[in-house]
Design a protein around this motif. Structure first.
Motif, PDB file in Angstrom:
ATOM      1  N   LEU A  40     -26.014  13.289  12.344  1.00 49.47           N
ATOM      2  CA  LEU A  40     -25.617  12.944  10.987  1.00 49.47           C
ATOM      3  C   LEU A  40     -24.714  14.032  10.410  1.00 49.47           C
ATOM      4  CD1 LEU A  40     -28.953  11.569   9.423  1.00 49.47           C
ATOM      5  CD2 LEU A  40     -27.183  10.339  10.700  1.00 49.47           C
ATOM      6  N   THR A  41     -24.046  13.725   9.302  1.00 50.96           N
ATOM      7  CA  THR A  41     -23.147  14.672   8.647  1.00 50.96           C
ATOM      8  C   THR A  41     -23.648  14.949   7.237  1.00 50.96           C
ATOM      9  OG1 THR A  41     -21.228  13.919   9.913  1.00 50.96           O
ATOM     10  CG2 THR A  41     -20.784  15.044   7.818  1.00 50.96           C
ATOM     11  N   GLU A  42     -23.702  16.220   6.875  1.00 50.10           N
ATOM     12  CA  GLU A  42     -24.114  16.603   5.530  1.00 50.10           C
ATOM     13  C   GLU A  42     -22.991  16.277   4.551  1.00 50.10           C
ATOM     14  OE1 GLU A  42     -25.093  20.650   2.986  1.00 50.10           O
ATOM     15  OE2 GLU A  42     -25.654  20.605   5.106  1.00 50.10           O
ATOM     16  N   SER A  43     -23.342  15.627   3.449  1.00 48.58           N
ATOM     17  CA  SER A  43     -22.336  15.282   2.442  1.00 48.58           C
ATOM     18  C   SER A  43     -22.574  15.975   1.103  1.00 48.58           C
ATOM     19  CB  SER A  43     -22.281  13.766   2.235  1.00 48.58           C
ATOM     20  OG  SER A  43     -23.561  13.226   1.997  1.00 48.58           O
ATOM     21  N   GLY A  44     -23.718  16.612   0.913  1.00 46.34           N
ATOM     22  CA  GLY A  44     -23.948  17.324  -0.337  1.00 46.34           C
ATOM     23  C   GLY A  44     -25.364  17.867  -0.433  1.00 46.34           C
ATOM     24  N   ASP A 128     -23.818   0.961  -9.042  1.00 42.97           N
ATOM     25  CA  ASP A 128     -22.753   1.964  -9.045  1.00 42.97           C
ATOM     26  C   ASP A 128     -23.048   3.015  -7.980  1.00 42.97           C
ATOM     27  OD1 ASP A 128     -21.316   0.800 -11.158  1.00 42.97           O
ATOM     28  OD2 ASP A 128     -22.601   1.777 -12.639  1.00 42.97           O
ATOM     29  N   THR A 129     -22.102   3.216  -7.091  1.00 41.39           N
ATOM     30  CA  THR A 129     -22.338   4.126  -5.980  1.00 41.39           C
ATOM     31  C   THR A 129     -21.124   5.005  -5.737  1.00 41.39           C
ATOM     32  OG1 THR A 129     -23.245   4.248  -3.720  1.00 41.39           O
ATOM     33  CG2 THR A 129     -21.474   2.664  -4.097  1.00 41.39           C
ATOM     34  N   ARG A 130     -21.347   6.062  -5.016  1.00 37.76           N
ATOM     35  CA  ARG A 130     -20.284   7.016  -4.683  1.00 37.76           C
ATOM     36  C   ARG A 130     -19.856   6.787  -3.238  1.00 37.76           C
ATOM     37  NH1 ARG A 130     -21.048  13.611  -5.181  1.00 37.76           N
ATOM     38  NH2 ARG A 130     -19.037  14.227  -4.290  1.00 37.76           N
ATOM     39  N   TRP A 131     -18.620   6.355  -3.064  1.00 41.60           N
ATOM     40  CA  TRP A 131     -18.092   6.168  -1.722  1.00 41.60           C
ATOM     41  C   TRP A 131     -17.773   7.538  -1.112  1.00 41.60           C
ATOM     42  CZ3 TRP A 131     -15.766   1.426   0.613  1.00 41.60           C
ATOM     43  CH2 TRP A 131     -16.254   0.258   0.006  1.00 41.60           C
ATOM     44  N   TYR A 132     -18.053   7.663   0.173  1.00 41.70           N
ATOM     45  CA  TYR A 132     -17.803   8.924   0.861  1.00 41.70           C
ATOM     46  C   TYR A 132     -16.303   9.152   1.031  1.00 41.70           C
ATOM     47  CZ  TYR A 132     -17.767  12.431   4.576  1.00 41.70           C
ATOM     48  OH  TYR A 132     -17.542  13.559   5.320  1.00 41.70           O
ATOM     49  N   GLU A 133     -15.857  10.352   0.729  1.00 35.24           N
ATOM     50  CA  GLU A 133     -14.466  10.750   0.936  1.00 35.24           C
ATOM     51  C   GLU A 133     -14.448  11.918   1.914  1.00 35.24           C
ATOM     52  OE1 GLU A 133     -12.487  11.554  -2.715  1.00 35.24           O
ATOM     53  OE2 GLU A 133     -13.014   9.623  -3.614  1.00 35.24           O
ATOM     54  N   ALA A 134     -13.957  11.666   3.094  1.00 39.29           N
ATOM     55  CA  ALA A 134     -13.977  12.677   4.153  1.00 39.29           C
ATOM     56  C   ALA A 134     -13.017  13.823   3.842  1.00 39.29           C
ATOM     57  CB  ALA A 134     -13.610  12.045   5.485  1.00 39.29           C
ATOM     58  N   PRO A 135     -13.457  15.071   4.035  1.00 44.46           N
ATOM     59  CA  PRO A 135     -12.520  16.194   3.900  1.00 44.46           C
ATOM     60  C   PRO A 135     -11.469  16.115   5.006  1.00 44.46           C
ATOM     61  CG  PRO A 135     -14.602  16.926   4.845  1.00 44.46           C
ATOM     62  CD  PRO A 135     -14.808  15.502   4.435  1.00 44.46           C
ATOM     63  N   ALA A 146     -14.882   5.436   7.816  1.00 45.19           N
ATOM     64  CA  ALA A 146     -15.181   6.400   6.752  1.00 45.19           C
ATOM     65  C   ALA A 146     -14.872   7.840   7.157  1.00 45.19           C
ATOM     66  CB  ALA A 146     -16.641   6.275   6.336  1.00 45.19           C
ATOM     67  N   MET A 147     -15.142   8.188   8.398  1.00 43.55           N
ATOM     68  CA  MET A 147     -14.863   9.545   8.878  1.00 43.55           C
ATOM     69  C   MET A 147     -14.676   9.485  10.381  1.00 43.55           C
ATOM     70  SD  MET A 147     -18.600  11.476   8.957  1.00 43.55           S
ATOM     71  CE  MET A 147     -18.174  12.526  10.356  1.00 43.55           C
ATOM     72  N   ARG A 148     -14.197  10.559  10.950  1.00 47.52           N
ATOM     73  CA  ARG A 148     -13.977  10.565  12.390  1.00 47.52           C
ATOM     74  C   ARG A 148     -15.303  10.622  13.145  1.00 47.52           C
ATOM     75  NH1 ARG A 148     -10.641  15.616  14.250  1.00 47.52           N
ATOM     76  NH2 ARG A 148      -9.237  14.679  12.710  1.00 47.52           N
ATOM     77  N   TYR A 149     -15.293  10.137  14.361  1.00 44.62           N
ATOM     78  CA  TYR A 149     -16.469  10.175  15.238  1.00 44.62           C
ATOM     79  C   TYR A 149     -16.858  11.632  15.449  1.00 44.62           C
ATOM     80  CZ  TYR A 149     -19.285   9.105  19.406  1.00 44.62           C
ATOM     81  OH  TYR A 149     -20.296   8.962  20.333  1.00 44.62           O
ATOM     82  N   PRO A 150     -18.127  11.988  15.192  1.00 52.44           N
ATOM     83  CA  PRO A 150     -18.489  13.409  15.205  1.00 52.44           C
ATOM     84  C   PRO A 150     -18.567  14.045  16.591  1.00 52.44           C
ATOM     85  CG  PRO A 150     -20.416  12.055  14.771  1.00 52.44           C
ATOM     86  CD  PRO A 150     -19.236  11.129  14.747  1.00 52.44           C
ATOM     87  N   ALA A 151     -18.836  13.240  17.624  1.00 55.10           N
ATOM     88  CA  ALA A 151     -19.010  13.779  18.980  1.00 55.10           C
ATOM     89  C   ALA A 151     -20.025  14.914  18.965  1.00 55.10           C
ATOM     90  CB  ALA A 151     -17.671  14.253  19.559  1.00 55.10           C
TER      91      ALA A 151
END
Length: 323
Positions: A40-44, A128-135, A146-151
């Protein structure tokens, strides 16, 4: 049904399972597991909670990992299909006497309404939700991702479903059917007539939530959360990833008879059970689906290919029951 007789219009007020809040007494170890091993990826972060997501989850988070004195589930959240749908569900839950009240939401979404199920579990509804915005370093090559494959690790793709432990399966089923508009797709009924398990959906997947009878008679416990991978081969690879990282595999890889899910179960460091399943699971497209009922004798046969269910699958839940 006789000619001219009509049935009530099915409720379609929920969009999907949004997120699960998981409690852990080992927050740093659990976080490393979900990021480095599950992928998984940390988002906040906010307070004692870390927000995590699979690489194909469109929302800001699908797992809220919260430091706590014990393990278990904090709340289960579903996104409504519209602001109007949210208000309709809130009105129904209040009429049932199940409402807890409104909250301002958290880091991943706007205001939300909370309700308490018959077993004490806390359910949350929001729109109401917050869509993920990838850095920049996680932006994908394809703009519809939504984001690149993390591998990384098992590369969990998206949140799929969860399973709760309950004292009264029938009461929880009725609560979710009336309060949330969910449909029953499969269930287990014992010879005594007691409901031992139920699988329900609010989407075209065959289930978004399941709940089974808690053998301890304890209310409000948690069985597992499930993240989806792309294929069976990915689940076989995940078993190797768990092996290399010293993660205890409870059971699998194998195939369930109920719902036919290809599964792999492990425990994260905080003690909670986590499942990986294939993303290409069955879809329920029939609007007049008739629930499949499994008998006690049929369940004694074990899983799809004859593997007997390990005893811990029926006894382990979180938080642990004090003896």
């Amino acid at each position: 049904m006789s000619v001219g007789q009509t049935t009530p219009e099915p409720c379609r007020d929920l969009a999907h399972l949004g997120h699960v809040e998981m409690f852990t007494p080992k927050p740093e170890e659990s976080l490393r597991f979900f990021v480095d091993v599950l992928g998984l990826t940390e988002s906040g972060r906010e307070g004692d909670s870390v927000y995590l997501r699979g690489w194909d989850d469109y929302e800001f988070h699908t797992l809220k990992l919260t430091a706590s004195a014990t393990s278990g589930v904090g709340h289960v959240a579903f996104r409504a299909a519209s602001p109007q749908a949210l208000e309709r569900r809130v009105a129904e839950l209040q009429a049932m006497g199940r409402g807890i009240g409104w909250t301002d939401g958290d880091l991943g979404h706007g205001r939300a309404f909370r309700a308490r199920g018959p077993d004490g579990h806390v359910f949350e509804l929001y729109y109401d939700t917050r869509w993920y915005e990838a850095p920049d370093d996680l932006k994908p090559a394809l703009k519809n991702q939504a984001m690149r494959y993390p591998a990384r690790g098992c590369n969990a793709r998206r949140l799929d479903h969860l399973n709760l432990l309950v004292v009264d399966v029938g009461a929880t089923r009725e609560f979710l059917a009336r309060g949330f508009g969910m449909r029953l797709t499969e269930q287990i009924v014992l010879d005594s007539g007691v409901e031992a398990g139920a699988w329900m959906t609010c989407t075209n997947k065959t289930y978004d939530i399941a709940f089974t009878k808690d053998h301890t008679g304890t209310s409000g416990r948690f069985h597992h959360v499930t993240y989806a991978l792309d294929s069976r081969e990915d689940i076989l690879r995940a078993a190797d990833v768990f092996l290399e990282n010293g993660v205890f595999i409870e059971t699998g890889p194998h195939k369930h008879a109920v719902q036919q899910t290809f599964f792999l179960y492990v425990y994260e460091p905080g003690g909670n059970r986590v499942e990986l399943a294939n993303a290409g699971a069955r879809l329920m497209l029939a609007p007049d689906w008739k629930p499949i009922v499994w008998t006690e004798a049929e369940r004694r046969k074990g899983q799809a290919w004859g593997l007997q269910t390990v005893p811990s699958f029926h006894t382990h839940g979180t938080p642990p029951v004090q003896s």
